[in-house]
Write a protein that holds these residues in place. Structure first.
Motif, PDB file in Angstrom:
ATOM      1  N   HIS A  42      -3.719  -1.150   2.991  1.00 55.37           N
ATOM      2  CA  HIS A  42      -3.249   0.214   2.596  1.00 55.37           C
ATOM      3  C   HIS A  42      -3.781   0.656   1.177  1.00 55.37           C
ATOM      4  CE1 HIS A  42      -0.698   3.273   0.526  1.00 55.37           C
ATOM      5  NE2 HIS A  42      -0.711   3.854   1.687  1.00 55.37           N
ATOM      6  N   ASP A  51      -5.550   8.821   1.342  1.00 55.73           N
ATOM      7  CA  ASP A  51      -4.730   7.644   1.796  1.00 55.73           C
ATOM      8  C   ASP A  51      -5.471   7.015   2.870  1.00 55.73           C
ATOM      9  OD1 ASP A  51      -2.209   6.441   1.998  1.00 55.73           O
ATOM     10  OD2 ASP A  51      -1.380   8.080   3.318  1.00 55.73           O
ATOM     11  N   SER A  53      -4.662   3.839   5.669  1.00 56.07           N
ATOM     12  CA  SER A  53      -3.682   2.639   6.261  1.00 56.07           C
ATOM     13  C   SER A  53      -4.084   2.263   7.499  1.00 56.07           C
ATOM     14  CB  SER A  53      -2.342   3.173   6.200  1.00 56.07           C
ATOM     15  OG  SER A  53      -1.402   2.095   6.744  1.00 56.07           O
ATOM     16  N   ARG A  55      -3.735  -1.216  10.471  1.00 50.55           N
ATOM     17  CA  ARG A  55      -2.976  -2.189  11.005  1.00 50.55           C
ATOM     18  C   ARG A  55      -3.589  -2.713  12.227  1.00 50.55           C
ATOM     19  NH1 ARG A  55       1.895  -2.870  14.120  1.00 50.55           N
ATOM     20  NH2 ARG A  55       3.091  -4.767  13.420  1.00 50.55           N
ATOM     21  N   SER A 290       3.268   7.732   2.207  1.00 50.79           N
ATOM     22  CA  SER A 290       2.677   7.201   0.847  1.00 50.79           C
ATOM     23  C   SER A 290       3.513   8.179  -0.209  1.00 50.79           C
ATOM     24  CB  SER A 290       1.118   7.326   0.810  1.00 50.79           C
ATOM     25  OG  SER A 290       0.750   6.463   1.854  1.00 50.79           O
ATOM     26  N   THR A 303       3.817   2.758  -0.560  1.00 52.55           N
ATOM     27  CA  THR A 303       4.341   2.992   0.742  1.00 52.55           C
ATOM     28  C   THR A 303       5.863   3.301   0.596  1.00 52.55           C
ATOM     29  OG1 THR A 303       4.195   1.464   1.678  1.00 52.55           O
ATOM     30  CG2 THR A 303       2.524   2.836   1.859  1.00 52.55           C
TER      31      THR A 303
END
Length: 311
Positions: A42, A51, A53, A55, A290, A303
């Motif tokens: 992130h 931003d 992010s 995963r 965020s 975050t």
């Protein structure tokens, strides 16, 4: 931008078979029930306008993987939640090795997290992939229609924090290129993180509030549960545990908080939401954001997420 597609073809042809290992002491033992791996990055620009992010969650016993992605910049916002990925190797990732790969693929989609110098105190990471994303902040569980090519580098600021429960958090710098359907977006974010977590996980998690923010002097992770709090504050090479987290309930763009450390110090401030999204989990939606924080330890970036499976 590097030739990501060519690199992936070579990677798939020469893919090594990694040894199953949770630690040196448990090599060749059967994985625990519900064993899972999660690796993510992130980062946030200093003004909050950019931003990133991403995963990857791997489930070796099932042979499947899940991918979550959120990207926002001046041109818009894109997300992905896709649970159709398959593992490129079905064993557990050798997380104690000095160089590892977490990877998965789904048809033309693929994603790879690489990490080297893991035992040096300054991990170096690279994330590459090709995904299909949607123009939304609140995705459904499906692949999108917008092609995204990913090429991101991570450079850790320190050795980070390793918990007794196989959680590893590192802060550092993220640089890279996201090519959205031929429109390249380059970024250089000083406030980023690399996070790994491995071990049994039958459900996503019990209810929590997760605050993870940083600047050049401080990295803070504070997780509030119904019966207490966990986490750490890292000041350079000094790590202090978290004793308590008090924070305003979700629902407001600004939330006041106070974190009590084990040495009696307090980190206090007010978070301001600059990006917002949600993901579907176990039939519900988990909100996330965020934030930029004004605190008694200067400005922090990171975050703030909340999850309550019982509501």
């Amino acid at each position: 931008m590097r030739n990501v597609r060519a690199a992936h073809s070579l990677y798939r042809f020469f893919l090594p078979i990694l040894l199953l290992t949770l630690s040196e002491a448990t090599m060749a033992q059967e994985l625990p029930a519900h064993y899972a791996e999660s690796v993510m990055i992130h980062s946030l620009s200093e003004d909050g306008g950019e931003d990133v992010s991403l995963r990857l969650a791997r489930f070796p016993a099932k042979g499947v993987a899940h991918v979550w992605l959120h990207v926002a910049n001046e041109h818009g916002a894109w997300s992905l939640v896709d649970e159709s990925f398959e593992l490129t190797h079905v064993d557990a990732t050798a997380v104690r090795d000095d160089a590892v790969e977490f990877s998965a693929e789904s048809g033309a989609q693929w994603l790879r997290f690489e990490a080297t110098r893991r035992n040096s105190g300054r991990l170096e990471g690279r994330v590459t992939g090709e995904l299909l994303v949607a123009s939304t902040r609140h995705p459904r569980e499906e692949r999108g229609t917008v092609a995204l090519a990913i090429d991101i580098d991570f450079e850790a600021r320190s050795a980070g924090y390793r918990s007794p429960t196989n959680r590893w958090e590192m802060t550092g710098r993220l640089t890279g290129t996201l090519d959205m359907a031929g429109n390249a977006f380059e970024f250089d974010h000083h406030y980023g993180k690399w996070h790994e977590q491995t071990g049994p996980r039958a459900r996503f998690a019990p209810a929590f509030t997760y605050l993870n923010v940083q600047n050049e002097q401080l990295a803070l992770l504070a997780i509030g549960y119904a019966d207490g709090a966990a986490g750490y504050a890292q000041f350079g090479q000094q790590t202090i545990g978290v004793s308590a987290l008090t924070i305003d309930p979700p629902g407001s763009e600004e939330r006041k908080f106070s974190v009590l450390l084990e040495d009696g110090r307090k980190i206090e401030g007010r978070s301001r939401m600059v990006q917002q999204w949600s993901v579907p989990i176990e039939g519900k939606r988990r909100p996330g954001s965020s934030v930029i924080v004004d605190s008694n330890y200067a400005t922090l970036w990171g975050t703030l997420n909340d999850w309550d499976p019982d509501t």
